[in-house]
Design a protein around this motif. Structure first.
Motif, PDB file in Angstrom:
ATOM      1  N   ALA A 232       0.826  -1.209   0.000  1.00 31.61           N
ATOM      2  CA  ALA A 232       0.000   0.000   0.000  1.00 31.61           C
ATOM      3  C   ALA A 232       0.857   1.255   0.000  1.00 31.61           C
ATOM      4  CB  ALA A 232      -0.929  -0.022   1.215  1.00 31.61           C
ATOM      5  N   GLY A 233       1.961   1.214   0.785  1.00 28.39           N
ATOM      6  CA  GLY A 233       2.853   2.369   0.840  1.00 28.39           C
ATOM      7  C   GLY A 233       3.501   2.645  -0.494  1.00 28.39           C
ATOM      8  N   LYS A 234       3.943   1.604  -1.158  1.00 27.25           N
ATOM      9  CA  LYS A 234       4.585   1.758  -2.462  1.00 27.25           C
ATOM     10  C   LYS A 234       3.592   2.278  -3.503  1.00 27.25           C
ATOM     11  CE  LYS A 234       7.941  -1.930  -1.591  1.00 27.25           C
ATOM     12  NZ  LYS A 234       8.373  -3.322  -1.942  1.00 27.25           N
ATOM     13  N   ALA A 235       2.292   1.951  -3.286  1.00 28.12           N
ATOM     14  CA  ALA A 235       1.278   2.392  -4.242  1.00 28.12           C
ATOM     15  C   ALA A 235       0.820   3.824  -3.983  1.00 28.12           C
ATOM     16  CB  ALA A 235       0.083   1.442  -4.195  1.00 28.12           C
ATOM     17  N   GLY A 236       1.262   4.413  -2.862  1.00 31.21           N
ATOM     18  CA  GLY A 236       0.918   5.804  -2.582  1.00 31.21           C
ATOM     19  C   GLY A 236      -0.303   5.994  -1.714  1.00 31.21           C
ATOM     20  N   LEU A 237      -0.842   4.937  -1.135  1.00 34.07           N
ATOM     21  CA  LEU A 237      -1.986   5.103  -0.240  1.00 34.07           C
ATOM     22  C   LEU A 237      -1.543   5.746   1.058  1.00 34.07           C
ATOM     23  CD1 LEU A 237      -3.946   1.743  -0.732  1.00 34.07           C
ATOM     24  CD2 LEU A 237      -4.418   3.977  -1.736  1.00 34.07           C
ATOM     25  N   ASN A 270      -5.770  -2.862  -9.300  1.00 32.05           N
ATOM     26  CA  ASN A 270      -6.047  -1.440  -9.371  1.00 32.05           C
ATOM     27  C   ASN A 270      -7.064  -1.107  -8.276  1.00 32.05           C
ATOM     28  OD1 ASN A 270      -6.169   1.208 -10.187  1.00 32.05           O
ATOM     29  ND2 ASN A 270      -7.609   0.823 -11.851  1.00 32.05           N
ATOM     30  N   VAL A 271      -6.625  -0.369  -7.264  1.00 34.01           N
ATOM     31  CA  VAL A 271      -7.471  -0.063  -6.108  1.00 34.01           C
ATOM     32  C   VAL A 271      -8.070   1.329  -6.252  1.00 34.01           C
ATOM     33  CG1 VAL A 271      -7.527   0.248  -3.605  1.00 34.01           C
ATOM     34  CG2 VAL A 271      -6.130  -1.570  -4.606  1.00 34.01           C
ATOM     35  N   GLY A 272      -9.403   1.400  -6.191  1.00 26.75           N
ATOM     36  CA  GLY A 272     -10.085   2.691  -6.212  1.00 26.75           C
ATOM     37  C   GLY A 272     -10.289   3.189  -4.796  1.00 26.75           C
ATOM     38  N   PHE A 273     -10.074   4.503  -4.576  1.00 26.29           N
ATOM     39  CA  PHE A 273     -10.191   5.052  -3.218  1.00 26.29           C
ATOM     40  C   PHE A 273     -10.629   6.514  -3.270  1.00 26.29           C
ATOM     41  CE2 PHE A 273      -5.960   6.012  -4.695  1.00 26.29           C
ATOM     42  CZ  PHE A 273      -5.700   7.297  -4.226  1.00 26.29           C
ATOM     43  N   TYR A 274     -11.128   6.972  -2.117  1.00 33.42           N
ATOM     44  CA  TYR A 274     -11.480   8.383  -1.965  1.00 33.42           C
ATOM     45  C   TYR A 274     -10.544   9.017  -0.945  1.00 33.42           C
ATOM     46  CZ  TYR A 274     -15.818   7.991  -4.622  1.00 33.42           C
ATOM     47  OH  TYR A 274     -16.737   7.812  -5.634  1.00 33.42           O
ATOM     48  N   ARG A 275     -10.021  10.199  -1.304  1.00 34.16           N
ATOM     49  CA  ARG A 275      -9.171  10.956  -0.402  1.00 34.16           C
ATOM     50  C   ARG A 275      -9.680  12.388  -0.351  1.00 34.16           C
ATOM     51  NH1 ARG A 275      -2.956  10.800  -1.754  1.00 34.16           N
ATOM     52  NH2 ARG A 275      -3.283   8.638  -1.023  1.00 34.16           N
ATOM     53  N   ASN A 276     -10.165  12.771   0.821  1.00 37.08           N
ATOM     54  CA  ASN A 276     -10.745  14.116   0.978  1.00 37.08           C
ATOM     55  C   ASN A 276     -11.870  14.354  -0.024  1.00 37.08           C
ATOM     56  OD1 ASN A 276      -8.853  14.756   3.027  1.00 37.08           O
ATOM     57  ND2 ASN A 276      -7.343  15.359   1.474  1.00 37.08           N
ATOM     58  N   GLY A 277     -12.653  13.318  -0.279  1.00 40.62           N
ATOM     59  CA  GLY A 277     -13.801  13.440  -1.166  1.00 40.62           C
ATOM     60  C   GLY A 277     -13.485  13.335  -2.635  1.00 40.62           C
ATOM     61  N   VAL A 278     -12.210  13.162  -2.971  1.00 40.94           N
ATOM     62  CA  VAL A 278     -11.810  13.083  -4.381  1.00 40.94           C
ATOM     63  C   VAL A 278     -11.430  11.647  -4.716  1.00 40.94           C
ATOM     64  CG1 VAL A 278     -10.189  13.901  -6.130  1.00 40.94           C
ATOM     65  CG2 VAL A 278     -10.983  15.457  -4.331  1.00 40.94           C
ATOM     66  N   GLY A 280      -9.655   8.523  -6.573  1.00 35.85           N
ATOM     67  CA  GLY A 280      -8.385   8.241  -7.211  1.00 35.85           C
ATOM     68  C   GLY A 280      -8.173   6.749  -7.338  1.00 35.85           C
ATOM     69  N   GLU A 281      -7.134   6.354  -8.065  1.00 37.99           N
ATOM     70  CA  GLU A 281      -6.814   4.944  -8.239  1.00 37.99           C
ATOM     71  C   GLU A 281      -5.321   4.726  -8.030  1.00 37.99           C
ATOM     72  OE1 GLU A 281      -8.226   3.772 -12.079  1.00 37.99           O
ATOM     73  OE2 GLU A 281     -10.313   3.587 -11.400  1.00 37.99           O
ATOM     74  N   MET A 292      -1.938  -6.089   1.971  1.00 35.64           N
ATOM     75  CA  MET A 292      -1.660  -4.738   1.512  1.00 35.64           C
ATOM     76  C   MET A 292      -0.681  -4.016   2.423  1.00 35.64           C
ATOM     77  SD  MET A 292      -5.537  -3.575   0.517  1.00 35.64           S
ATOM     78  CE  MET A 292      -4.993  -1.958   0.023  1.00 35.64           C
ATOM     79  N   GLY A 293      -0.705  -4.383   3.718  1.00 35.04           N
ATOM     80  CA  GLY A 293       0.177  -3.705   4.661  1.00 35.04           C
ATOM     81  C   GLY A 293      -0.421  -2.444   5.239  1.00 35.04           C
ATOM     82  N   VAL A 294      -1.692  -2.517   5.659  1.00 32.59           N
ATOM     83  CA  VAL A 294      -2.328  -1.359   6.291  1.00 32.59           C
ATOM     84  C   VAL A 294      -3.051  -1.804   7.556  1.00 32.59           C
ATOM     85  CG1 VAL A 294      -2.679  -0.187   4.082  1.00 32.59           C
ATOM     86  CG2 VAL A 294      -4.523  -1.611   5.025  1.00 32.59           C
TER      87      VAL A 294
END
Length: 439
Positions: A232-237, A270-278, A280-281, A292-294
């Motif tokens: 997860a860290g490497k993917a930028g989450l 490919n993980v879809g996510f919301y960050r501050n209402g926006v 992203g993938e 994933m490591g979270v």
């Protein structure tokens, strides 16, 4: 090491509860002038770990090596020691058998009463110290995840529990769960509309036989913390991200999302996510562990938590009520023991040990101590010769008929009771072993 911490907690808990229980018999025997010959924590067949007898005392105090309980040996009483030496002599004023039936009844009931008092005091002090914290069922907007057995009753993931037989449900504690399991009708909120589910009479025993549990809170997959160097860290989450999809397929809850990861071992997703209402993938590679490591944010930090404080004196009626509810609830649950599913769900010391966490927490320890104190009180009330309940039944018979049962009959009943208890103990612990060996 983890199992050692659990075992030590169990031994500490049982030691406390056994001492409390036996002290009830001890102190009432002293009040009525019955000589107490022994007061032992744990049983001591063959040898004793520790013993001492104070000067000018009739009582020997000791610690046995077999942690299956404890005992108080009363002069002139036929108990699990099967000591019948006193029968060769005339009854003495200090003997248990010489006392009126009502005094003997109080002595035999005192252990159970002490365990109930102990549970109520612990619940009271926990309410005073910690208060009550819980998530209201209606505040958990994603509802519950239900086991397969619960789904056979008509529940669906996402249902919000509203009432059981017309009685409102507020929190997901033992009392409200029992209301659902014993109800004939349960009302839920599904897709914004109320729906009534009709329960079968075998719901509780089906649930016990499945060992699946009933339900758990359903909540979104929000990242609490990302581990260094993880996928997860490497993917930028980052902490606070709300994960909602894998390869374009939506999984709104953590319980939906998590099982999908094991399907993508040694694979990129490919993980879809919301960050501050926006939205992203992020592309992520999962190794053979599919982790994933979270850390996942717990539901208590997602849904609003209701907190109720108790003053010192206010805590006692609440603790007494809690203890009484737990005792009545356990009695209600006990009826399934006599079914096939109930017998298969029985457990011994392995099952009890597993209740304790592998890390020590005072709050959890005291909660489980109170819970096991209630169980010990209930189990000792069972009308089995050898248990307090068996002695109580015989004493009530004597008080009603005004006929004292023969010593020969009491000896035979004690032998039968010990055989029943030995069988139940071997069966319950055997079930633990059987389940441990299952693939």
């Amino acid at each position: 090491m983890d199992i050692l911490i659990q075992i030590l907690q169990l031994l500490a808990c049982l030691s406390l509860l056994v001492i409390v229980h036996e002290f009830g018999h001890f102190i009432t025997a002293k009040i009525f002038g019955v000589r107490v010959e022994k007061f032992y924590l744990f049983f001591n067949p063959g040898f004793t770990l520790f013993k001492f007898k104070p000067k000018n005392s009739d009582t020997e105090y000791g610690i046995g090596w077999l942690p299956l309980g404890g005992y108080v040996k009363l002069a002139g009483m036929i108990d699990e020691s099967m000591d019948t030496e006193h029968l060769k002599h005339e009854p003495q004023p200090w003997e248990f058998r010489s006392k009126p039936a009502w005094q003997r009844l109080i002595i035999m009931s005192a252990g159970v009463i002490m365990n109930l008092i102990a549970a109520m005091v612990i619940y009271s002090m926990m309410l005073y110290h910690y208060g009550e914290q819980y998530v209201k069922l209606q505040d958990a907007y994603m509802g519950m995840d239900f086991s397969e057995v619960a789904k056979e009753q008509g529940f669906r993931d996402g249902d919000i529990l509203l009432s059981a037989d017309g009685e409102a449900l507020e929190s997901f504690d033992e009392t409200d769960i029992r209301k659902v399991l014993n109800a004939s009708q349960v009302k839920v909120l599904r897709d914004g509309k109320e729906k009534t589910l009709v329960m079968t009479r075998t719901f509780m025993q089906d649930l016990a036989g499945s060992r699946q549990g009933f339900a758990s809170f359903r909540y979104p997959f929000i990242v609490q913390e990302v581990m260094d160097g993880s996928a997860a860290g490497k993917a930028g989450l980052a902490a606070g991200d709300s994960l909602v999809s894998i390869n374009g397929t939506t999984y709104p809850a953590w319980s939906d999302f998590a099982p999908q990861l094991s399907l993508h071992r040694n694979d990129s997703i490919n993980v879809g996510f919301y960050r501050n209402g926006v939205y992203g993938e992020a592309m992520m590679y999962l190794d053979s562990t599919a982790k994933m490591g979270v850390w996942v944010r717990p539901y208590t930090e997602i849904y609003p938590v209701t907190h109720k404080e108790y003053g010192f004196w206010e805590s006692f009626p609440a603790g007494i009520k809690k203890g009484a509810e737990m005792f009545a609830g356990y009695g209600s649950d006990f009826k399934i023991v006599f079914t096939k599913e109930g017998m298969e769900s029985l457990g011994g010391f392995g099952s009890i040990t597993s209740l304790f966490p592998d890390t020590f927490y005072w709050g959890v320890f005291w909660y489980l101590t109170a819970y096991l104190s209630v169980i010990l009180a209930f189990m000792n009330l069972l009308p089995i010769p050898g248990l307090d309940g068996g002695h109580i039944i015989f004493l009530l018979y004597e008080m009603i008929t005004r006929r004292k049962l023969s010593q020969k009959f009491m000896i035979r009943m004690q032998q039968i009771g010990l055989f029943i208890l030995l069988f139940l103990m071997l069966y319950a612990n055997g079930m633990d072993i059987f389940r441990a060996l299952q693939p």
